[in-house]
Design an enzyme around this catalytic site. Sequence first.
Site, PDB file in Angstrom:
ATOM      1  N   VAL A  62      -1.551  -2.480  -4.264  1.00 42.96           N
ATOM      2  CA  VAL A  62      -1.140  -3.556  -5.452  1.00 42.96           C
ATOM      3  C   VAL A  62      -1.814  -5.018  -4.676  1.00 42.96           C
ATOM      4  CG1 VAL A  62       0.361  -4.771  -6.506  1.00 42.96           C
ATOM      5  CG2 VAL A  62       0.531  -2.332  -6.318  1.00 42.96           C
ATOM      6  N   LYS A 111      -3.013  -3.166  -9.733  1.00 41.75           N
ATOM      7  CA  LYS A 111      -2.740  -1.802  -9.078  1.00 41.75           C
ATOM      8  C   LYS A 111      -4.059  -1.121  -8.999  1.00 41.75           C
ATOM      9  CE  LYS A 111       0.505   1.931  -9.363  1.00 41.75           C
ATOM     10  NZ  LYS A 111       1.650   2.568 -10.314  1.00 41.75           N
ATOM     11  N   ASP A 131      11.897   7.439 -11.085  1.00 44.17           N
ATOM     12  CA  ASP A 131      11.442   6.835  -9.832  1.00 44.17           C
ATOM     13  C   ASP A 131      12.155   5.386  -9.532  1.00 44.17           C
ATOM     14  OD1 ASP A 131      10.596   7.232  -7.266  1.00 44.17           O
ATOM     15  OD2 ASP A 131       8.579   6.595  -7.835  1.00 44.17           O
ATOM     16  N   ALA A 179       0.832  -1.014   0.216  1.00 49.46           N
ATOM     17  CA  ALA A 179       0.046   0.046   0.083  1.00 49.46           C
ATOM     18  C   ALA A 179       1.029   1.250   0.186  1.00 49.46           C
ATOM     19  CB  ALA A 179      -0.936  -0.086   1.049  1.00 49.46           C
ATOM     20  N   ALA A 180       0.633   2.038  -1.040  1.00 45.10           N
ATOM     21  CA  ALA A 180       1.432   3.495  -0.999  1.00 45.10           C
ATOM     22  C   ALA A 180       0.546   4.673  -0.897  1.00 45.10           C
ATOM     23  CB  ALA A 180       2.090   3.379  -2.226  1.00 45.10           C
ATOM     24  N   SER A 181       0.962   5.754  -1.461  1.00 44.02           N
ATOM     25  CA  SER A 181       0.172   6.863  -1.176  1.00 44.02           C
ATOM     26  C   SER A 181      -0.775   6.869  -2.155  1.00 44.02           C
ATOM     27  CB  SER A 181       1.153   8.057  -1.107  1.00 44.02           C
ATOM     28  OG  SER A 181       1.879   8.025  -2.334  1.00 44.02           O
TER      29      SER A 181
END
Length: 571
Positions: A146, A160, A295, A140-142
């Site tokens: 996923v 995603k 990135d 879990a990202a900002s």
Amino acid sequence: MNPHPLAELRCYNAKAIARYFQRRPWEAVWRAIVVLWLLAGFFLGLKFDEWFDRPERNKAKRAKQLRETLTHLGPTFIKVGQALSTRPDLIRKDFLEELVKLQDQLPPFDNNTALRIIEADLDLTPEEIFRELSPSPIAAASLAQVYRARLHSGEEVAVKVQRPNLLPILTRDLYLIRWAATWIDRFLPLNLGHDLVLVVDEFGTKLFEEIDYINEGHNAEKFAHNFRNNPRVKVPDIYWRYCSKRVLVLEWIHGYKLTETTNLEQAGIEPQAIIEVGVTSGLQQLLEHGFFHADPHPGNLFATKDNQMAYIDFGMMDQLEEWMKETLVDALVHLLNKDYEDLARDFVKLGFLAPETDIYPIVPALEEVLGDILGKSVRDFNIKTVTDRFSELMYEYPFRIPAKFALIIRSVVTQEGLALSLDPSFKIVDIGYPYLAQRLLQGESPQLRRRLLEVLFKDGQFQWHRLENLIQIAQTDGNFDIVPTAQLGLQYLLSDEGKFLRRQLLLALTEDDRLHTEEVRRLWNLVKEDVKPEKLWDVAVEAISEFSMRRASEVASDWFPEAAFAAFQQP
């Protein structure tokens, strides 16, 4: 349920966002109060440190407080912190090291919400799409989370899913940040307030691109096409049938994080091989393709059991135009040659200095800061040293970092850090410089060959030691073959385009009986092990064919006695 009015925005549009919130100020007021309250606590802490003479003692504490404040403020401000970690022109150096640690790990959002987003966007239930789907997200990202899944056709995939209502949150925060930038830029010292609104707009543009998963899928395919002839670089396939702007289904990568050195060794993966792929593929992105992954943090790069480097997450990409690639090579050449006045002009051309900047007061500063950047030998060079030195210049001279190059800096610094985590003795020039030397020596384009002239000539004089150094460094790569390199060079030398170089080279060779100097003999000793004497004899005769054959024979036999002797033995 009606979609949010701003959901119709296909890309970042500052004017449209401003019009929306100017008509609905209440939507932004409470958020502004929360942001101001948290940031005020940070800035008051800085002021208290100043008043009570303890800024040095609390420096680390304040840097940590800044990171935690941005994390608490949510997705937009986490991304701001990540962006600021590559902007020494906008943030103090003592905060940079803390901000690079900024992680965007957040609690996952509700599974049922994620499943509803999949069904709404793809017009299929998750059961109709997937044979298996992990009961909870694996990451879990900002901006998203996923899942691991398997299609009914058997392929293992990553799914995603974007966080709900993300666009209204991002646009509200971008509106407030941009509004604040218009007020505070005039009060900031030196270049810190220069084009601050433009910096926010560039950030917003990239953020909108990152949350468009159709755009990310196309980026992945373009990246894969660029590396189609490189089996060492792996890019996941995109399953377009199951993709939308908020949902992306792509091939699952079976790999290992680059930070897990023990796991790499247990899997039989060679860290040095992965480092080599990472560095060379990074240089190819910048100097050949011009399309680069901006990135490359540890969560987006994996090593496979086939010693491949696998790239994922293509939301943050950028494209360098041809003139930018050429000017980057120019800047590198001028840095190596210690031509600081030309280097300053390169900075103007690339946007690091404004066009009207008087470069002459800056040239001595560049020489002082970058003069020993290569250390005692070229092998001492590292990217971190360069960025640290430039951080010192940012507060004294009107340097700024264009958004495009902020992404490049972020990319190369991150990759160097990952390589160091695999091999603490890693030196980027051990891999990077042979690649650059070969690119200059092999010069498949006229523009690149012109850069070689700038390396080999200074003030009209041929610099033999530079050519010798280039060849020595290029030969540190066991795959480097000097014969095709020499052939390419001679083709250029004998062409109309190479007329100037041919004349300069012949003048350099004949000036002060240069053909008999020890420098040329040392150069011959470098290449004679790799080149058959008979071949080099033919090359030498052809290269100076505009002279009489008698003179050519005298020159060749004097310069390459072993080659001449071998050639005369031929029937």
